[in-house]
Design an enzyme around this catalytic site. Sequence first.
Site, mmCIF file in Angstrom:
data_model
loop_
_atom_site.group_PDB
_atom_site.id
_atom_site.type_symbol
_atom_site.label_atom_id
_atom_site.label_comp_id
_atom_site.label_asym_id
_atom_site.label_seq_id
_atom_site.Cartn_x
_atom_site.Cartn_y
_atom_site.Cartn_z
ATOM 1 N N ARG A 235 0.831 -1.207 0.000
ATOM 2 C CA ARG A 235 0.000 0.000 0.000
ATOM 3 C C ARG A 235 0.869 1.263 0.000
ATOM 4 N NH1 ARG A 235 -5.066 -1.744 0.545
ATOM 5 N NH2 ARG A 235 -5.290 -3.729 1.654
ATOM 6 N N ASP A 236 0.446 2.242 -0.789
ATOM 7 C CA ASP A 236 1.148 3.526 -0.824
ATOM 8 C C ASP A 236 0.998 4.214 0.536
ATOM 9 O OD1 ASP A 236 2.026 5.573 -3.399
ATOM 10 O OD2 ASP A 236 1.644 6.471 -1.431
ATOM 11 N N ILE A 237 2.083 4.805 1.009
ATOM 12 C CA ILE A 237 2.093 5.439 2.330
ATOM 13 C C ILE A 237 1.255 6.726 2.343
ATOM 14 C CG2 ILE A 237 4.129 6.932 2.062
ATOM 15 C CD1 ILE A 237 5.117 5.712 4.751
ATOM 16 N N ASN B 182 4.625 6.580 -13.536
ATOM 17 C CA ASN B 182 5.317 7.852 -13.730
ATOM 18 C C ASN B 182 6.762 7.573 -14.140
ATOM 19 O OD1 ASN B 182 2.991 9.230 -12.841
ATOM 20 N ND2 ASN B 182 3.617 9.002 -10.707
ATOM 21 N N VAL C 250 10.294 8.211 -6.731
ATOM 22 C CA VAL C 250 11.091 7.076 -6.250
ATOM 23 C C VAL C 250 11.620 6.359 -7.488
ATOM 24 C CG1 VAL C 250 11.102 4.905 -4.976
ATOM 25 C CG2 VAL C 250 9.720 6.830 -4.138
ATOM 26 N N HIS D 31 7.783 1.443 -10.764
ATOM 27 C CA HIS D 31 6.594 0.915 -10.078
ATOM 28 C C HIS D 31 5.337 1.342 -10.807
ATOM 29 C CE1 HIS D 31 7.717 4.808 -8.396
ATOM 30 N NE2 HIS D 31 6.416 5.036 -8.253
ATOM 31 N N HIS E 159 1.334 2.275 -10.184
ATOM 32 C CA HIS E 159 0.311 2.635 -9.192
ATOM 33 C C HIS E 159 -1.018 2.005 -9.596
ATOM 34 C CE1 HIS E 159 2.403 6.261 -7.357
ATOM 35 N NE2 HIS E 159 3.095 6.121 -8.454
HETATM 36 P P1 AMP Z 1 6.127 8.182 -7.868
HETATM 37 O O1 AMP Z 1 5.871 9.629 -7.591
HETATM 38 O O2 AMP Z 1 5.392 7.629 -9.061
HETATM 39 O O3 AMP Z 1 7.613 7.874 -7.900
HETATM 40 O O4 AMP Z 1 5.488 7.397 -6.653
HETATM 41 C C1 AMP Z 1 6.170 7.129 -5.465
HETATM 42 C C2 AMP Z 1 5.133 6.731 -4.462
HETATM 43 O O5 AMP Z 1 5.772 6.062 -3.402
HETATM 44 C C3 AMP Z 1 4.355 7.904 -3.853
HETATM 45 O O6 AMP Z 1 2.968 7.755 -4.134
HETATM 46 C C4 AMP Z 1 4.662 7.794 -2.351
HETATM 47 O O7 AMP Z 1 3.571 8.117 -1.538
HETATM 48 C C5 AMP Z 1 5.063 6.329 -2.229
HETATM 49 N N1 AMP Z 1 5.944 6.000 -1.103
HETATM 50 C C6 AMP Z 1 7.075 6.657 -0.728
HETATM 51 N N2 AMP Z 1 7.646 6.037 0.327
HETATM 52 C C7 AMP Z 1 6.853 4.965 0.624
HETATM 53 C C8 AMP Z 1 6.895 3.940 1.606
HETATM 54 N N3 AMP Z 1 7.874 3.880 2.526
HETATM 55 N N4 AMP Z 1 5.916 3.014 1.619
HETATM 56 C C9 AMP Z 1 4.920 3.065 0.701
HETATM 57 N N5 AMP Z 1 4.825 3.998 -0.257
HETATM 58 C C10 AMP Z 1 5.768 4.944 -0.294
#
Ligand code: AMP
Length: 114
Positions: free
Chosen positions: A29-31, A87, A96, A100, A102
């Site tokens: 799950r996204d944080i 993205n 990140v 990945h 979403h």
């Molecule tokens: P992006 O902007 O497409 O690179 O998405 C990165 C996603 O990672 C964002 O939606 C963040 O909320 C999510 N994220 C960052 N750190 C964590 C974490 N420790 N656990 C879960 N999701 C995370």
Amino acid sequence: MQDTIFSKIIRREIPADIVFEDDQVLAFRDISPQAPVHVLFVPKEPYRSLNEVPASEAELVGSLMLAASQYARLEGFAEDGYRLVMNVNRDGGQTVFHMHLHLLAGRAMHGGFG
Ligand code: AMP
């Protein structure tokens, strides 16, 4: 490539709410959820972005999408629908740098793309 927070999650060095795993893919799950369901599907192989994935890894990219659709079916929202977003780099809004996908669900998504 540089280690990222997602590699640490894959190695179980930091906690995450993991909802799916197979040989190639981990999903958690996204944080900072942007919908009632917001899950990230992450290949265990740490490609920085889709740009770094060679054609020989087409099956891995397919596995990410199929893992998401399988999850949607199992969780019962496949028919209502969902959105998949990847993205890529700065203009894509990637933050990140471990590729990945979403999955967003649980509410009607609107047409905009930011
Ligand atoms: P992006 O902007 O497409 O690179 O998405 C990165 C996603 O990672 C964002 O939606 C963040 O909320 C999510 N994220 C960052 N750190 C964590 C974490 N420790 N656990 C879960 N999701 C995370």
